[in-house]
Design a protein around this motif. Structure first.
Motif, mmCIF file in Angstrom:
data_model
loop_
_atom_site.group_PDB
_atom_site.id
_atom_site.type_symbol
_atom_site.label_atom_id
_atom_site.label_comp_id
_atom_site.label_asym_id
_atom_site.label_seq_id
_atom_site.Cartn_x
_atom_site.Cartn_y
_atom_site.Cartn_z
ATOM 1 N N THR A 188 0.830 -1.208 0.000
ATOM 2 C CA THR A 188 0.000 0.000 0.000
ATOM 3 C C THR A 188 0.864 1.258 0.000
ATOM 4 N N GLY A 189 1.981 1.212 0.723
ATOM 5 C CA GLY A 189 2.890 2.359 0.743
ATOM 6 C C GLY A 189 3.507 2.624 -0.616
ATOM 7 N N ILE A 190 3.856 1.567 -1.331
ATOM 8 C CA ILE A 190 4.411 1.728 -2.683
ATOM 9 C C ILE A 190 3.378 2.383 -3.593
ATOM 10 N N ASN A 191 2.127 1.961 -3.466
ATOM 11 C CA ASN A 191 1.081 2.561 -4.293
ATOM 12 C C ASN A 191 0.876 4.029 -3.944
ATOM 13 N N ILE A 192 0.955 4.357 -2.650
ATOM 14 C CA ILE A 192 0.774 5.745 -2.233
ATOM 15 C C ILE A 192 1.898 6.637 -2.776
ATOM 16 N N MET A 193 3.139 6.133 -2.767
ATOM 17 C CA MET A 193 4.277 6.949 -3.199
ATOM 18 C C MET A 193 4.541 6.880 -4.699
ATOM 19 N N LEU A 194 4.352 5.696 -5.301
ATOM 20 C CA LEU A 194 4.718 5.518 -6.704
ATOM 21 C C LEU A 194 3.531 5.350 -7.634
ATOM 22 N N GLY A 195 2.357 5.108 -7.063
ATOM 23 C CA GLY A 195 1.196 4.793 -7.892
ATOM 24 C C GLY A 195 0.848 5.862 -8.900
ATOM 25 N N LYS A 196 0.996 7.134 -8.519
ATOM 26 C CA LYS A 196 0.627 8.208 -9.448
ATOM 27 C C LYS A 196 1.551 8.258 -10.661
ATOM 28 N N HIS A 197 2.724 7.625 -10.540
ATOM 29 C CA HIS A 197 3.672 7.606 -11.653
ATOM 30 C C HIS A 197 3.537 6.351 -12.513
ATOM 31 N N ILE A 198 3.201 5.212 -11.897
ATOM 32 C CA ILE A 198 3.204 3.949 -12.642
ATOM 33 C C ILE A 198 1.818 3.360 -12.880
ATOM 34 N N LEU A 199 0.795 3.842 -12.164
ATOM 35 C CA LEU A 199 -0.555 3.300 -12.327
ATOM 36 C C LEU A 199 -1.554 4.339 -12.824
ATOM 37 N N GLN A 200 -1.568 5.482 -12.210
ATOM 38 C CA GLN A 200 -2.592 6.486 -12.503
ATOM 39 C C GLN A 200 -2.703 6.830 -13.987
ATOM 40 N N PRO A 201 -1.569 6.948 -14.728
ATOM 41 C CA PRO A 201 -1.705 7.308 -16.149
ATOM 42 C C PRO A 201 -2.393 6.226 -16.989
ATOM 43 N N TYR A 202 -2.496 4.996 -16.479
ATOM 44 C CA TYR A 202 -2.999 3.890 -17.298
ATOM 45 C C TYR A 202 -4.349 3.356 -16.844
ATOM 46 N N VAL A 203 -4.926 3.922 -15.795
ATOM 47 C CA VAL A 203 -6.234 3.480 -15.320
ATOM 48 C C VAL A 203 -7.173 4.674 -15.276
ATOM 49 N N GLY A 204 -8.476 4.395 -15.230
ATOM 50 C CA GLY A 204 -9.446 5.462 -15.171
ATOM 51 C C GLY A 204 -9.417 6.184 -13.840
ATOM 52 N N GLU A 205 -10.032 7.376 -13.823
ATOM 53 C CA GLU A 205 -10.036 8.170 -12.599
ATOM 54 C C GLU A 205 -10.749 7.448 -11.460
ATOM 55 N N GLY A 206 -11.842 6.759 -11.790
ATOM 56 C CA GLY A 206 -12.581 6.029 -10.760
ATOM 57 C C GLY A 206 -11.779 4.890 -10.170
ATOM 58 N N VAL A 207 -11.072 4.172 -11.036
ATOM 59 C CA VAL A 207 -10.240 3.053 -10.569
ATOM 60 C C VAL A 207 -9.105 3.572 -9.701
ATOM 61 N N TRP A 208 -8.470 4.657 -10.151
ATOM 62 C CA TRP A 208 -7.354 5.207 -9.391
ATOM 63 C C TRP A 208 -7.818 5.741 -8.039
#
Length: 337
Positions: free
Chosen positions: A148-168
């Motif tokens: 969960t910490g990795i997602n909080i710190m890195l998620g906006k760089h590696i996940l957010q650009p590739y998923v919808g706003e609702g999913v993110w």
């Protein structure tokens, strides 16, 4: 004559008076205009000074209540955010991908550390049931915090650009919620781990040799077949324990500071807690990856210790010979039925 006299009297008395009044009004107008210009200049200077003070983080007056309510701009917060984005976020990426990749390459080049004499089939008691419970509660809570910490710190760089706003939004909200609720479980198990296992983690002189021969895990060159002396915990395990003990304390205290807004801490303290939390997390993540690799993939028979509490006798002799000799001599050696 009379008309001429009146004109002369007007020219000599009234006209100069009118001229003087006109000059006076003009002077007053010029003075007023100069005064207005000076007031505007002073106002501009005052506004510049005010904005300069605001950007510097100076406090003013407000009717709002709360800690540092008079501070309009959090300068420390901006500086801390820059440090987090420029240094901590890339460092976490290196800790996750770099360390994992390094051990993956090492595994393909070196292979696992095999038991020289193979499995004996005789299982020796190493960990109690209480130890196993503490270990797995700590391990599961730690992994939950890591992901969960990795997602909080890195998620906006590696996940957010590739998923919808609702999913993110669901992912980041779920990560933050899980992180906050798993934290206390980690803290309790961390305290039990430190208190119960600290007596087994004292550093000895023979631990230095363990590092010099890389723990006996090298399968080629002059280090091949070298199995250094080790007590109940080898030097690598001791390094992992003290890393977890020290930075687990930092991450626990800073985490408590971040999730309890009722503390009303100064902004500098909150930002320091955030940076310490992130740095401690990076160090723990890197050592956790090393610990998992060493205890599972790189050590033949090592995982069995934390599954049943027993280890193969040949594994004990090869990896923890001093501990095995001690329990054999004092009569506490216990085999699995």
């Amino acid at each position: 004559m009379k008309l001429t006299s009146l004109r002369s009297l007007f020219a000599s008395l009234v006209l100069p008076l009118v001229i003087l009044m006109g000059l006076g009004l003009s002077t007053s107008a010029l003075a007023a205009d100069g005064q207005n210009s000076q007031q505007i200049a002073n106002a501009k200077t005052s506004d510049a000074d005010l904005w300069r003070a605001v950007k510097a983080g100076d406090s003013g007056y407000t009717v709002a209540q709360g800690s540092e309510a008079g501070v309009l701009i959090n300068v420390v917060g901006n500086e801390g955010k820059n440090i987090k984005n420029e240094y901590l976020t890339p460092a976490m990426g290196v800790a996750v991908l770099g360390v994992f990749a390094a051990f993956l390459i090492f595994y393909f080049v070196n292979g696992p550390s095999k038991l020289t004499k193979g499995f004996s089939g005789k299982m020796v008691l190493r960990w109690s049931k209480a130890d196993l419970i503490i270990h797995w509660v700590l391990a599961i809570s730690c992994l939950g915090l890591i992901f969960t910490g990795i997602n909080i710190m890195l998620g906006k760089h590696i996940l957010q650009p590739y998923v919808g706003e609702g999913v993110w939004a669901a992912l980041i909200y779920g990560s933050k919620t899980i992180h906050d609720y798993v934290g206390p479980l980690f803290i309790v198990s961390w305290i039990l781990c430190v208190v119960k296992w600290m007596p087994l983690q004292t550093l000895k002189m023979y631990d230095l040799k363990w590092f010099l021969v890389v723990g006996g895990y090298i399968n080629f060159g002059p280090f091949k077949g070298k199995h250094p002396d080790s007590g109940f915990a080898n030097a690598g395990e001791k390094m992992w324990f003290w890393t977890l003990a020290i930075f687990g304390l930092f991450i626990s205290v800073s985490g408590i500071m971040l999730v309890l807004p009722g503390l009303e801490l100064p902004r500098e303290a909150s930002m320091a807690a955030l940076l310490i939390h992130g740095l401690s997390a990076i160090i723990i993540i890197a050592f956790t990856i090393v610990h998992i690799w060493m205890a599972t993939v790189l050590s033949e028979g090592g995982m069995e210790c934390m599954k049943s509490g027993y280890c193969d006798e040949n594994w004990a002799v090869q990896h923890h010979n001093l501990w095995y000799d001690e329990i054999k001599e004092n009569g506490t050696l216990e085999y699995k039925d």
